[in-house]
Design a protein around this motif. Structure first.
Motif, PDB file in Angstrom:
ATOM      1  N   SER A  25       9.573 -27.464 -25.415  1.00 31.37           N
ATOM      2  CA  SER A  25       9.088 -26.491 -24.767  1.00 31.37           C
ATOM      3  C   SER A  25       7.253 -26.512 -24.552  1.00 31.37           C
ATOM      4  O   SER A  25       7.006 -26.812 -26.716  1.00 31.37           O
ATOM      5  CB  SER A  25       9.667 -25.090 -24.255  1.00 31.37           C
ATOM      6  N   GLY A  26       6.366 -25.844 -23.569  1.00 34.48           N
ATOM      7  CA  GLY A  26       4.899 -25.403 -24.242  1.00 34.48           C
ATOM      8  C   GLY A  26       4.468 -26.795 -23.692  1.00 34.48           C
ATOM      9  O   GLY A  26       5.126 -27.567 -22.761  1.00 34.48           O
ATOM     10  N   ASN A  27       3.855 -27.321 -24.280  1.00 34.19           N
ATOM     11  CA  ASN A  27       2.539 -28.704 -23.973  1.00 34.19           C
ATOM     12  C   ASN A  27       2.146 -29.506 -25.630  1.00 34.19           C
ATOM     13  O   ASN A  27       0.874 -29.895 -25.826  1.00 34.19           O
ATOM     14  CB  ASN A  27       1.582 -29.074 -23.001  1.00 34.19           C
ATOM     15  N   PRO A  28       3.378 -29.958 -26.029  1.00 36.40           N
ATOM     16  CA  PRO A  28       2.951 -29.948 -27.915  1.00 36.40           C
ATOM     17  C   PRO A  28       2.617 -31.637 -27.425  1.00 36.40           C
ATOM     18  O   PRO A  28       3.081 -32.214 -26.826  1.00 36.40           O
ATOM     19  CB  PRO A  28       4.341 -29.973 -28.614  1.00 36.40           C
TER      20      PRO A  28
ATOM     21  N   ASN B  24       6.751 -34.227 -25.638  1.00 38.09           N
ATOM     22  CA  ASN B  24       7.617 -33.594 -25.625  1.00 38.09           C
ATOM     23  C   ASN B  24       9.034 -33.651 -25.585  1.00 38.09           C
ATOM     24  O   ASN B  24       9.804 -33.242 -26.057  1.00 38.09           O
ATOM     25  CB  ASN B  24       7.340 -32.850 -25.133  1.00 38.09           C
TER      26      ASN B  24
ATOM     27  N   ARG C 230      11.486 -23.224 -29.422  1.00 33.75           N
ATOM     28  CA  ARG C 230      10.506 -24.614 -28.850  1.00 33.75           C
ATOM     29  C   ARG C 230      11.610 -25.124 -27.960  1.00 33.75           C
ATOM     30  O   ARG C 230      10.848 -26.183 -27.459  1.00 33.75           O
ATOM     31  CB  ARG C 230       9.772 -24.963 -29.277  1.00 33.75           C
TER      32      ARG C 230
ATOM     33  N   GLY D 273      13.651 -22.343 -24.679  1.00 37.12           N
ATOM     34  CA  GLY D 273      11.951 -21.837 -24.303  1.00 37.12           C
ATOM     35  C   GLY D 273      11.779 -23.215 -23.022  1.00 37.12           C
ATOM     36  O   GLY D 273      10.334 -22.957 -22.457  1.00 37.12           O
TER      37      GLY D 273
ATOM     38  N   ASP E 234      11.434 -22.980 -18.264  1.00 35.23           N
ATOM     39  CA  ASP E 234      10.420 -21.589 -17.614  1.00 35.23           C
ATOM     40  C   ASP E 234      12.045 -21.321 -17.113  1.00 35.23           C
ATOM     41  O   ASP E 234      12.297 -21.793 -16.949  1.00 35.23           O
ATOM     42  CB  ASP E 234       9.724 -22.374 -16.470  1.00 35.23           C
TER      43      ASP E 234
END
Length: 167
Positions: free
Chosen positions: A51-54, A85, A109, A124, A126
């Motif tokens: 998750s996120g923008n790794p 990701n 994550r 993680g 949305d």
């Protein structure tokens, strides 16, 4: 017996005879139990999204921690990074795939885990992505598009061939 015969354990996976399935262990209410038994002893791959923008390096570090946790729990998992990701976790014994999936979706994550065509949202993910056990959106979209195209063509002309035009 020939000296150059290969022992059954040394045969490649696709040439080995399938393990016998004990149908008494299958719970008809849980289709996953059938998959667990049919995948037992076979190599299986699952996709994991972070998750996120790794960055690719962050994905490498995070999935390395997950792989270490699984290794400590005696799960033989190989990991391959396939995007900034995304990673593939390859299991030697697919019978453990659903236990590993449960571990992964409980990681902070982990956005989602794709296993046997099913997408399982992780901690993680949305909030709008947390639709339990959805199928891959690409496949569903392709099917809908194909249905629309076929239904439109049927509405326009229901004949097998078009009428001949006179010259």
């Amino acid at each position: 017996q020939k000296d150059d015969d290969i022992e059954e354990g040394d045969l490649p996976e696709h040439k080995r005879p399938p393990a016998p399935i004990d149908f008494s262990k299958i719970d008809p209410g849980k289709p996953e139990s059938i998959l667990k038994l049919t995948k037992k002893g076979k190599t299986l791959m699952m996709f994991v999204t972070v998750s996120g923008n790794p960055t690719e390096k962050e994905t490498e570090e995070i999935t390395s921690l997950w792989q270490g946790g699984l290794f400590n729990a005696n799960y033989d998992v190989q990991r391959f990074i396939v995007g900034s990701n995304r990673a593939i976790f390859m299991l030697r014994d697919g019978g453990y795939a659903w236990e590993i999936k449960d571990f992964l979706i409980n990681q902070e994550r982990c956005a989602d885990v794709t296993l046997e065509g099913q997408v399982y949202p992780g901690k993680g993910a949305d909030e709008n992505e947390k639709v339990k056990n959805k199928t891959k959106p690409e496949k569903a979209k392709k099917k809908k598009d194909a249905e629309k195209k076929s239904s439109n063509s049927v509405k326009e002309d229901n004949r097998a061939t078009k009428q001949r035009e006179e010259l």
